[in-house]
Design a protein around this motif. Structure first.
Motif, PDB file in Angstrom:
ATOM      1  N   SER A 307       0.845  -1.185   0.000  1.00  0.00           N
ATOM      2  CA  SER A 307       0.000   0.000   0.000  1.00  0.00           C
ATOM      3  C   SER A 307       0.885   1.241   0.000  1.00  0.00           C
ATOM      4  CB  SER A 307      -0.887   0.009   1.243  1.00  0.00           C
ATOM      5  OG  SER A 307      -0.094   0.231   2.410  1.00  0.00           O
ATOM      6  N   PRO A 308       0.362   2.390  -0.414  1.00  0.00           N
ATOM      7  CA  PRO A 308       1.176   3.615  -0.383  1.00  0.00           C
ATOM      8  C   PRO A 308       1.758   3.908   0.998  1.00  0.00           C
ATOM      9  CG  PRO A 308      -0.806   3.972  -1.672  1.00  0.00           C
ATOM     10  CD  PRO A 308      -0.956   2.618  -1.045  1.00  0.00           C
ATOM     11  N   THR A 309       0.986   3.629   2.055  1.00  0.00           N
ATOM     12  CA  THR A 309       1.495   3.865   3.412  1.00  0.00           C
ATOM     13  C   THR A 309       2.669   2.953   3.728  1.00  0.00           C
ATOM     14  OG1 THR A 309      -0.681   4.578   4.194  1.00  0.00           O
ATOM     15  CG2 THR A 309       0.904   3.870   5.862  1.00  0.00           C
ATOM     16  N   HIS A 310       2.510   1.671   3.430  1.00  0.00           N
ATOM     17  CA  HIS A 310       3.590   0.732   3.685  1.00  0.00           C
ATOM     18  C   HIS A 310       4.808   1.056   2.828  1.00  0.00           C
ATOM     19  CE1 HIS A 310       0.638  -2.550   5.322  1.00  0.00           C
ATOM     20  NE2 HIS A 310       0.922  -1.619   6.204  1.00  0.00           N
ATOM     21  N   ASP A 311       4.571   1.412   1.590  1.00  0.00           N
ATOM     22  CA  ASP A 311       5.671   1.741   0.691  1.00  0.00           C
ATOM     23  C   ASP A 311       6.480   2.923   1.239  1.00  0.00           C
ATOM     24  OD1 ASP A 311       6.959   1.486  -2.080  1.00  0.00           O
ATOM     25  OD2 ASP A 311       6.336   3.593  -2.068  1.00  0.00           O
ATOM     26  N   ARG A 312       5.797   3.922   1.742  1.00  0.00           N
ATOM     27  CA  ARG A 312       6.476   5.092   2.286  1.00  0.00           C
ATOM     28  C   ARG A 312       7.281   4.726   3.535  1.00  0.00           C
ATOM     29  NH1 ARG A 312       2.403   7.789   2.805  1.00  0.00           N
ATOM     30  NH2 ARG A 312       1.998   7.612   5.038  1.00  0.00           N
ATOM     31  N   LEU A 313       6.705   3.899   4.392  1.00  0.00           N
ATOM     32  CA  LEU A 313       7.411   3.489   5.601  1.00  0.00           C
ATOM     33  C   LEU A 313       8.671   2.691   5.272  1.00  0.00           C
ATOM     34  CD1 LEU A 313       4.364   2.435   7.802  1.00  0.00           C
ATOM     35  CD2 LEU A 313       5.907   4.347   8.243  1.00  0.00           C
ATOM     36  N   LEU A 314       8.570   1.795   4.304  1.00  0.00           N
ATOM     37  CA  LEU A 314       9.721   0.982   3.929  1.00  0.00           C
ATOM     38  C   LEU A 314      10.809   1.832   3.279  1.00  0.00           C
ATOM     39  CD1 LEU A 314       7.864  -2.184   2.606  1.00  0.00           C
ATOM     40  CD2 LEU A 314       9.154  -1.968   4.732  1.00  0.00           C
ATOM     41  N   ARG A 315      10.407   2.820   2.498  1.00  0.00           N
ATOM     42  CA  ARG A 315      11.390   3.720   1.892  1.00  0.00           C
ATOM     43  C   ARG A 315      12.098   4.548   2.967  1.00  0.00           C
ATOM     44  NH1 ARG A 315      10.844   4.252  -3.703  1.00  0.00           N
ATOM     45  NH2 ARG A 315       8.960   3.246  -4.532  1.00  0.00           N
ATOM     46  N   ASP A 316      11.361   4.941   3.991  1.00  0.00           N
ATOM     47  CA  ASP A 316      11.954   5.720   5.072  1.00  0.00           C
ATOM     48  C   ASP A 316      13.028   4.924   5.814  1.00  0.00           C
ATOM     49  OD1 ASP A 316      10.344   7.882   4.491  1.00  0.00           O
ATOM     50  OD2 ASP A 316       8.895   7.480   6.091  1.00  0.00           O
ATOM     51  N   ILE A 317      12.817   3.621   5.956  1.00  0.00           N
ATOM     52  CA  ILE A 317      13.757   2.784   6.701  1.00  0.00           C
ATOM     53  C   ILE A 317      14.927   2.328   5.831  1.00  0.00           C
ATOM     54  CG2 ILE A 317      14.055   0.612   7.966  1.00  0.00           C
ATOM     55  CD1 ILE A 317      12.475   2.670   9.507  1.00  0.00           C
ATOM     56  N   PHE A 318      14.611   1.808   4.643  1.00  0.00           N
ATOM     57  CA  PHE A 318      15.630   1.157   3.822  1.00  0.00           C
ATOM     58  C   PHE A 318      16.101   1.981   2.620  1.00  0.00           C
ATOM     59  CE2 PHE A 318      12.992  -2.383   5.556  1.00  0.00           C
ATOM     60  CZ  PHE A 318      13.944  -2.904   6.407  1.00  0.00           C
ATOM     61  N   GLY A 319      15.416   3.063   2.313  1.00  0.00           N
ATOM     62  CA  GLY A 319      15.774   3.831   1.138  1.00  0.00           C
ATOM     63  C   GLY A 319      14.933   3.438  -0.065  1.00  0.00           C
ATOM     64  N   GLU A 320      15.168   4.113  -1.162  1.00  0.00           N
ATOM     65  CA  GLU A 320      14.366   3.921  -2.362  1.00  0.00           C
ATOM     66  C   GLU A 320      14.491   2.517  -2.947  1.00  0.00           C
ATOM     67  OE1 GLU A 320      12.197   6.189  -3.672  1.00  0.00           O
ATOM     68  OE2 GLU A 320      12.623   7.301  -1.836  1.00  0.00           O
ATOM     69  N   GLU A 321      15.605   1.852  -2.679  1.00  0.00           N
ATOM     70  CA  GLU A 321      15.865   0.550  -3.290  1.00  0.00           C
ATOM     71  C   GLU A 321      15.500  -0.619  -2.374  1.00  0.00           C
ATOM     72  OE1 GLU A 321      16.855   0.286  -6.482  1.00  0.00           O
ATOM     73  OE2 GLU A 321      16.623   2.469  -6.516  1.00  0.00           O
ATOM     74  N   TYR A 322      14.517  -0.441  -1.502  1.00  0.00           N
ATOM     75  CA  TYR A 322      14.215  -1.503  -0.536  1.00  0.00           C
ATOM     76  C   TYR A 322      13.772  -2.798  -1.206  1.00  0.00           C
ATOM     77  CZ  TYR A 322       9.118  -0.862  -0.952  1.00  0.00           C
ATOM     78  OH  TYR A 322       7.820  -0.796  -1.416  1.00  0.00           O
ATOM     79  N   ARG A 323      13.212  -2.713  -2.408  1.00  0.00           N
ATOM     80  CA  ARG A 323      12.767  -3.928  -3.102  1.00  0.00           C
ATOM     81  C   ARG A 323      13.947  -4.822  -3.500  1.00  0.00           C
ATOM     82  NH1 ARG A 323       7.440  -3.540  -5.088  1.00  0.00           N
ATOM     83  NH2 ARG A 323       6.479  -1.514  -4.688  1.00  0.00           N
ATOM     84  N   HIS A 324      15.140  -4.279  -3.453  1.00  0.00           N
ATOM     85  CA  HIS A 324      16.329  -5.050  -3.820  1.00  0.00           C
ATOM     86  C   HIS A 324      17.139  -5.452  -2.593  1.00  0.00           C
ATOM     87  CE1 HIS A 324      15.478  -3.829  -7.939  1.00  0.00           C
ATOM     88  NE2 HIS A 324      15.360  -2.584  -7.498  1.00  0.00           N
ATOM     89  N   ARG A 325      16.526  -5.366  -1.438  1.00  0.00           N
ATOM     90  CA  ARG A 325      17.205  -5.695  -0.182  1.00  0.00           C
ATOM     91  C   ARG A 325      16.902  -7.127   0.257  1.00  0.00           C
ATOM     92  NH1 ARG A 325      19.455  -2.227   4.036  1.00  0.00           N
ATOM     93  NH2 ARG A 325      19.979  -0.249   3.059  1.00  0.00           N
ATOM     94  N   SER A 326      17.756  -7.615   1.156  1.00  0.00           N
ATOM     95  CA  SER A 326      17.586  -8.906   1.812  1.00  0.00           C
ATOM     96  C   SER A 326      18.158  -8.769   3.208  1.00  0.00           C
ATOM     97  CB  SER A 326      18.327 -10.000   1.036  1.00  0.00           C
ATOM     98  OG  SER A 326      18.560 -11.144   1.825  1.00  0.00           O
ATOM     99  N   ASP A 327      17.752  -9.651   4.122  1.00  0.00           N
ATOM    100  CA  ASP A 327      18.376  -9.642   5.452  1.00  0.00           C
ATOM    101  C   ASP A 327      19.512 -10.655   5.541  1.00  0.00           C
ATOM    102  OD1 ASP A 327      17.140 -12.111   5.688  1.00  0.00           O
ATOM    103  OD2 ASP A 327      15.729 -11.495   7.243  1.00  0.00           O
ATOM    104  N   GLY A 328      19.956 -11.119   4.366  1.00  0.00           N
ATOM    105  CA  GLY A 328      20.999 -12.125   4.299  1.00  0.00           C
ATOM    106  C   GLY A 328      20.447 -13.513   4.092  1.00  0.00           C
ATOM    107  N   VAL A 329      19.145 -13.696   4.314  1.00  0.00           N
ATOM    108  CA  VAL A 329      18.479 -14.989   4.127  1.00  0.00           C
ATOM    109  C   VAL A 329      17.170 -14.810   3.366  1.00  0.00           C
ATOM    110  CG1 VAL A 329      17.434 -16.982   5.279  1.00  0.00           C
ATOM    111  CG2 VAL A 329      19.531 -15.976   6.200  1.00  0.00           C
ATOM    112  N   VAL A 330      16.367 -13.826   3.765  1.00  0.00           N
ATOM    113  CA  VAL A 330      15.037 -13.617   3.200  1.00  0.00           C
ATOM    114  C   VAL A 330      14.958 -12.232   2.546  1.00  0.00           C
ATOM    115  CG1 VAL A 330      12.564 -13.449   3.714  1.00  0.00           C
ATOM    116  CG2 VAL A 330      13.981 -15.136   4.912  1.00  0.00           C
ATOM    117  N   PRO A 331      14.513 -12.140   1.296  1.00  0.00           N
ATOM    118  CA  PRO A 331      14.346 -10.826   0.660  1.00  0.00           C
ATOM    119  C   PRO A 331      13.365  -9.956   1.435  1.00  0.00           C
ATOM    120  CG  PRO A 331      14.297 -12.556  -0.998  1.00  0.00           C
ATOM    121  CD  PRO A 331      14.251 -13.247   0.341  1.00  0.00           C
TER     122      PRO A 331
END
Length: 395
Positions: A307-331
């Motif tokens: 959702s737009p709200t979730h998308d904004r929150l994730l961008r705030d934490i991880f930056g614009e490229e959060y869709r290309h992130r992983s925690d080392g095990v799980v995307p």
């Protein structure tokens, strides 16, 4: 005072505890259990917090049956609200239990389930599962992954931990040429220093289980998780929330940060004593390998748009490229399910309290996340708020 029963469900390779010596005991959810009990008490609630014993790599069905048995044995004697917290695959286990197993086997318990919290969970699949399915080498890598996880979290001898990492790293690169056999892993297990016979037997039992049953690997592929999600809809009246994690992508600067523990390492750190020690570099190499195999950009991983709200929150934490992130095990992009409770720059086990802040906290991998006690406390405070009073999402 309101009463709650909280069940902590371990993920892939999950265990409740390992080791007999209090100073060296590994407790998968140990730090989480402590902060939950304290948090409920501060909020004027009583709570029982229990870790669920499961099979490390068995199928989702086998794991769900084990969780159900635990609930029936411990929760049937009262009417306390039930909350399920699943880490990694444990979040999938919790959803399957509430959607499919409790309605059929224990509807009286289903009526008491108030929330399902997933932490770093591959709701839409884990591309790494496809890699481990490929050949016999995958089984040996899985067993070594378990070994170095145990060695990393255990306050034990670093040489043996380093050996486990070196074996994993070498096997991941050229194992098919080196001719590693599963018996080698058994030799490593027997060589472990300072293990009592009971501790060694427990670890060997887990390694044996991993070798005999790896059904969970097939269940977690993106293709299989599409079917799981379709067949396990959310239950009305149960609140679903997720904690999302993402670690820094591997890089030379990231390696310097991870090894030195400094956010802004300088040229002097290149020739420091710690940099001359090969162990951190090999450990960071293992992290880099796992991050790559987690395949955050995999084409087989199909995730719905947030959702737009979730998308904004994730961008705030991880930056614009959060869709290309992983925690080392799980995307990172596969972890969202239900409400977004919070998100953190953290690797897969940081959020359980397994980060580098001795003597209380011992890390898993050198990911350079710089996740520490204040972030850990804040994350779990938000989870408690979610369970207790339904507070709104906060980034």
């Amino acid at each position: 005072m309101a009463k709650h029963r909280v069940y902590l469900i371990p993920g892939f390779f999950g265990f409740t505890h390992m080791g007999e010596k209090p100073a060296e005991r590994i407790v998968y959810f140990g730090h989480v259990r402590d902060v939950l009990l304290e948090g409920f008490q501060k909020r004027g609630h009583t709570a029982e917090v229990e870790s669920v014993t499961g099979h490390p790599t068995a199928s989702l069905e086998v794991r769900a049956r084990l969780i159900l048995r635990t609930l029936e044995e411990s929760a049937s004697g009262d009417d306390a609200a039930i909350h399920l917290i699943g880490h990694s695959t444990g979040g999938v286990d919790a959803r399957g239990l509430v959607s499919a197993w409790l309605p059929r086997q224990a509807p009286h318990l289903l009526e008491r389930v108030r929330s399902v919290v997933s932490v770093a969970t591959p709701h839409h699949g884990a591309p790494m599962a496809s890699f481990f399915q490929q050949d016999r080498r995958g089984e040996m890598l899985l067993r070594l992954l378990w070994l170095f996880t145990v060695f990393s979290l255990r306050r034990g001898p670093r040489p043996m931990m380093f050996l486990a990492f070196r074996l994993f790293y070498a096997l991941s690169e050229t194992g098919h040429q080196l001719g590693f056999q599963a018996t080698l892993l058994d030799q490593v297990t027997r060589l472990m220093a300072h293990l009592t016979p009971t501790e060694q037997a427990t670890l060997e039992e887990f390694l044996d289980q991993v070798g005999k049953d790896q059904s969970i690997i097939g269940d977690l592929t993106p293709e299989k998780m599409v079917g799981f999600n379709q067949g396990n809809p959310d239950r009305p009246g149960v609140r679903y929330g997720s904690v999302i994690t993402g670690a820094p992508p591997p890089s030379f600067l990231g390696m310097l940060r991870a090894i030195t523990g400094k956010q802004d390492p300088g040229m002097g750190d290149l020739v420091s004593f710690r940099m001359l020690d090969p162990q951190p570099e090999v450990i960071y190499g293992a992290y880099s390998f796992l991050y790559k195999k987690s395949a955050p950009d995999s084409r087989e991983l199909r995730t719905p748009d947030p959702s737009p709200t979730h998308d904004r929150l994730l961008r705030d934490i991880f930056g614009e490229e959060y869709r290309h992130r992983s925690d080392g095990v799980v995307p990172t992009r596969t972890q969202l399910w239900g409400e977004l409770i919070t998100a953190a720059v953290a690797d897969h086990l940081d959020v359980l309290g397994h980060f580098d802040e001795p003597p209380e906290h011992v890390g898993w991998l050198k990911s350079g996340s710089h996740f520490r006690a204040p972030q850990f406390q804040g994350l779990w405070d938000r989870v408690i708020d979610f369970m207790v009073d339904g507070s709104q999402v906060r980034a």
